[in-house]
Design a protein around this motif. Structure first.
Motif, PDB file in Angstrom:
ATOM      1  N   LYS A 143      75.387 125.898  -2.500  1.00  0.00           N
ATOM      2  CA  LYS A 143      75.168 125.202  -3.769  1.00  0.00           C
ATOM      3  C   LYS A 143      75.007 126.166  -4.933  1.00  0.00           C
ATOM      4  O   LYS A 143      75.486 125.917  -6.029  1.00  0.00           O
ATOM      5  CB  LYS A 143      73.935 124.308  -3.658  1.00  0.00           C
ATOM      6  N   ARG A 144      74.339 127.245  -4.704  1.00  0.00           N
ATOM      7  CA  ARG A 144      74.154 128.230  -5.776  1.00  0.00           C
ATOM      8  C   ARG A 144      74.297 129.632  -5.196  1.00  0.00           C
ATOM      9  O   ARG A 144      73.678 129.959  -4.215  1.00  0.00           O
ATOM     10  CB  ARG A 144      72.750 128.125  -6.391  1.00  0.00           C
ATOM     11  N   ASP A 145      75.112 130.454  -5.824  1.00  0.00           N
ATOM     12  CA  ASP A 145      75.149 131.865  -5.440  1.00  0.00           C
ATOM     13  C   ASP A 145      75.398 132.721  -6.678  1.00  0.00           C
ATOM     14  O   ASP A 145      75.961 133.786  -6.600  1.00  0.00           O
ATOM     15  CB  ASP A 145      76.230 132.109  -4.380  1.00  0.00           C
ATOM     16  N   GLY A 146      74.998 132.172  -7.843  1.00  0.00           N
ATOM     17  CA  GLY A 146      75.152 132.929  -9.074  1.00  0.00           C
ATOM     18  C   GLY A 146      73.963 133.854  -9.302  1.00  0.00           C
ATOM     19  O   GLY A 146      73.024 133.922  -8.513  1.00  0.00           O
ATOM     20  N   ALA A 147      74.022 134.554 -10.393  1.00  0.00           N
ATOM     21  CA  ALA A 147      72.946 135.493 -10.717  1.00  0.00           C
ATOM     22  C   ALA A 147      71.752 134.743 -11.300  1.00  0.00           C
ATOM     23  O   ALA A 147      71.903 133.809 -12.078  1.00  0.00           O
ATOM     24  CB  ALA A 147      73.453 136.532 -11.704  1.00  0.00           C
ATOM     25  N   MET A 148      70.554 135.176 -10.925  1.00  0.00           N
ATOM     26  CA  MET A 148      69.328 134.549 -11.389  1.00  0.00           C
ATOM     27  C   MET A 148      68.857 135.200 -12.689  1.00  0.00           C
ATOM     28  O   MET A 148      69.015 136.394 -12.905  1.00  0.00           O
ATOM     29  CB  MET A 148      68.246 134.684 -10.313  1.00  0.00           C
ATOM     30  N   LYS A 149      68.254 134.350 -13.547  1.00  0.00           N
ATOM     31  CA  LYS A 149      67.752 134.847 -14.821  1.00  0.00           C
ATOM     32  C   LYS A 149      66.232 134.838 -14.879  1.00  0.00           C
ATOM     33  O   LYS A 149      65.616 135.787 -15.383  1.00  0.00           O
ATOM     34  CB  LYS A 149      68.306 133.977 -15.955  1.00  0.00           C
ATOM     35  N   HIS A 150      65.609 133.779 -14.343  1.00  0.00           N
ATOM     36  CA  HIS A 150      64.160 133.663 -14.510  1.00  0.00           C
ATOM     37  C   HIS A 150      63.585 132.727 -13.447  1.00  0.00           C
ATOM     38  O   HIS A 150      64.227 131.763 -13.048  1.00  0.00           O
ATOM     39  CB  HIS A 150      63.844 133.109 -15.906  1.00  0.00           C
ATOM     40  N   ILE A 151      62.366 133.043 -12.992  1.00  0.00           N
ATOM     41  CA  ILE A 151      61.635 132.206 -12.030  1.00  0.00           C
ATOM     42  C   ILE A 151      60.253 131.918 -12.591  1.00  0.00           C
ATOM     43  O   ILE A 151      59.604 132.808 -13.169  1.00  0.00           O
ATOM     44  CB  ILE A 151      61.485 132.917 -10.669  1.00  0.00           C
ATOM     45  N   GLU A 152      59.813 130.693 -12.434  1.00  0.00           N
ATOM     46  CA  GLU A 152      58.491 130.311 -12.913  1.00  0.00           C
ATOM     47  C   GLU A 152      57.865 129.312 -11.948  1.00  0.00           C
ATOM     48  O   GLU A 152      58.560 128.488 -11.357  1.00  0.00           O
ATOM     49  CB  GLU A 152      58.595 129.683 -14.306  1.00  0.00           C
ATOM     50  N   PHE A 153      56.546 129.405 -11.781  1.00  0.00           N
ATOM     51  CA  PHE A 153      55.803 128.443 -10.968  1.00  0.00           C
ATOM     52  C   PHE A 153      54.890 127.618 -11.881  1.00  0.00           C
ATOM     53  O   PHE A 153      54.125 128.182 -12.656  1.00  0.00           O
ATOM     54  CB  PHE A 153      54.951 129.153  -9.909  1.00  0.00           C
ATOM     55  N   THR A 184      45.084 130.852  -7.435  1.00  0.00           N
ATOM     56  CA  THR A 184      44.652 130.754  -8.834  1.00  0.00           C
ATOM     57  C   THR A 184      45.848 130.837  -9.775  1.00  0.00           C
ATOM     58  O   THR A 184      46.960 131.224  -9.380  1.00  0.00           O
ATOM     59  CB  THR A 184      43.679 131.886  -9.185  1.00  0.00           C
ATOM     60  N   ALA A 185      45.615 130.511 -11.063  1.00  0.00           N
ATOM     61  CA  ALA A 185      46.680 130.576 -12.065  1.00  0.00           C
ATOM     62  C   ALA A 185      47.181 132.006 -12.241  1.00  0.00           C
ATOM     63  O   ALA A 185      48.384 132.249 -12.405  1.00  0.00           O
ATOM     64  CB  ALA A 185      46.180 130.028 -13.395  1.00  0.00           C
ATOM     65  N   SER A 186      46.283 132.967 -12.174  1.00  0.00           N
ATOM     66  CA  SER A 186      46.696 134.365 -12.346  1.00  0.00           C
ATOM     67  C   SER A 186      47.540 134.841 -11.159  1.00  0.00           C
ATOM     68  O   SER A 186      48.476 135.636 -11.327  1.00  0.00           O
ATOM     69  CB  SER A 186      45.471 135.265 -12.512  1.00  0.00           C
TER      70      SER A 186
END
Length: 360
Positions: A143-153, A184-186
């Motif tokens: 489904k996806r094999d492109g380059a990643m730009k950003h990850i966030e939780f 924790t958030a940190s």
């Protein structure tokens, strides 16, 4: 005592030329007409004169070997699943795709310059396989094999978070993941920062391989909860063992119900349509195609998923620009598929898809 199915070679050694000819005609009649064939009709088909009684004797021997059976009392004979497998392995000459068929496939997949994105290409491949086979066309895609730009939780609740992955193409994928207790958030931010540092500009498969290779470094740089989240997040995204989330494209379900009159056949086909809704199990079947380099054929109960519906799957892997297997495509239909026609078409389509992906 465990029953051991004889190999094609072992079965072939037990048949003389007359038995082979009669068996082949029974199977070919079934694949063409879908009906049992009797000894009287068979005796008329044979190139040499043979009485119906003599044909019945041969049929009795073939039945004893488990290659054919009588669906009803006093009926003609049909091939068993073992018989179909034997026919495919020992008798069938798949040959090559004809020039006309190759031109049709090339045209329908638009193999010239300026072809649309891979996902549309694969959808068109599924539709094309459905049309040419009168079965269902299946494509298992990365489904996806492109380059990643950003990850966030993003925390949703105490033990759940939304993992947001942004690709350099601008596409966004969201997955809900479980959080380690006490996160924790940190620590969430720390895990995201670590992934962004190592993942930017990389494919998800490459990131997962890199993270697996640096487990010690992860444990040294991050605390236990952040490290756990890094590994857990990648596992959720990657899905399959090779790091590619799986997308299943199915076209032509309606083909499977066309021209059916027998109530038992209709019921089996409905079971097959139910099978197609169980995405994870279909994906596991197509995954097996990636273990080989060419076309694989699964007939009926050879695969647990199709054991009740009595269906066959002809499938082949396709590759990316680095010649890595990234998916599979094929045709699903009744056991009386036209294997000699479909096998080379599936093989050619897989090779064509690979070449077109290489050019992207």
């Amino acid at each position: 005592m465990q029953h051991i199915t004889p190999t094609a070679t072992e079965l072939d050694e037990k048949l003389d030329e007359r038995s082979r000819d009669i068996f082949r005609r029974i199977v070919e009649s079934y694949l063409t007409e879908g009906e049992p064939v009797g000894s009287r009709n068979l005796s008329k088909m044979l190139p040499t004169s043979l009485s119906p009684a003599s044909v019945r004797n041969v049929m009795s021997d073939l039945e004893a070997l488990g290659l054919i059976y009588a669906p009803h009392v006093s009926a003609g004979r049909l091939p068993t699943e073992q018989g179909l497998r034997f026919f495919v392995d020992a008798f069938m000459d798949a040959g090559a795709v004809s020039d006309e068929e190759r031109a049709i496939i090339d045209q329908q997949l638009g193999s010239g310059e300026g072809h649309p994105h891979t996902e549309q290409l694969l959808t068109e491949a599924s539709q094309m396989l459905s049309r040419v086979s009168s079965g269902a066309g299946l494509v298992l895609a990365a489904k996806r094999d492109g380059a990643m730009k950003h990850i966030e939780f993003v925390r949703l609740e105490e033990t759940k978070a939304l993992a947001v992955l942004v690709w350099e193409s601008g596409e966004v994928e969201n997955r809900i993941i479980d959080l380690p207790a006490g996160m924790t958030a940190s620590q969430l931010a720390e895990a995201a920062n670590f992934l962004n540092h190592h993942a930017r500009g990389q494919t998800l498969a490459d990131v997962r391989r890199a993270i697996n290779a640096m487990r010690g470094e992860i444990r040294a740089e991050l605390d236990a909860l952040s490290a756990s989240l890094v590994e857990r997040g990648l596992a959720v995204w990657s899905g399959a063992n090779d790091g590619h989330p799986r997308q299943l494209i199915v076209r032509g379900r309606a083909n499977l119900l066309e021209n059916l009159t027998d109530a038992e056949e209709i019921e089996r086909t409905k079971m097959l349509l139910d099978d197609l809704e169980r995405k994870d199990e279909i994906i596991s079947v197509l995954d097996m195609a990636e273990e080989g380099s060419g076309v694989r054929i699964f007939i009926g109960s050879e695969n647990r998923l199709f054991s009740l519906s009595g269906s066959s799957l002809v499938v082949a892997p396709y590759r990316d620009t680095n010649r890595r297997v990234i998916g599979a495509l094929g045709v699903l239909g009744p056991t009386r598929l036209n294997y000699a026609k479909i096998v080379p078409m599936v093989d050619y389509t897989a090779q064509l898809i690979s070449r077109m992906i290489e050019r992207e």
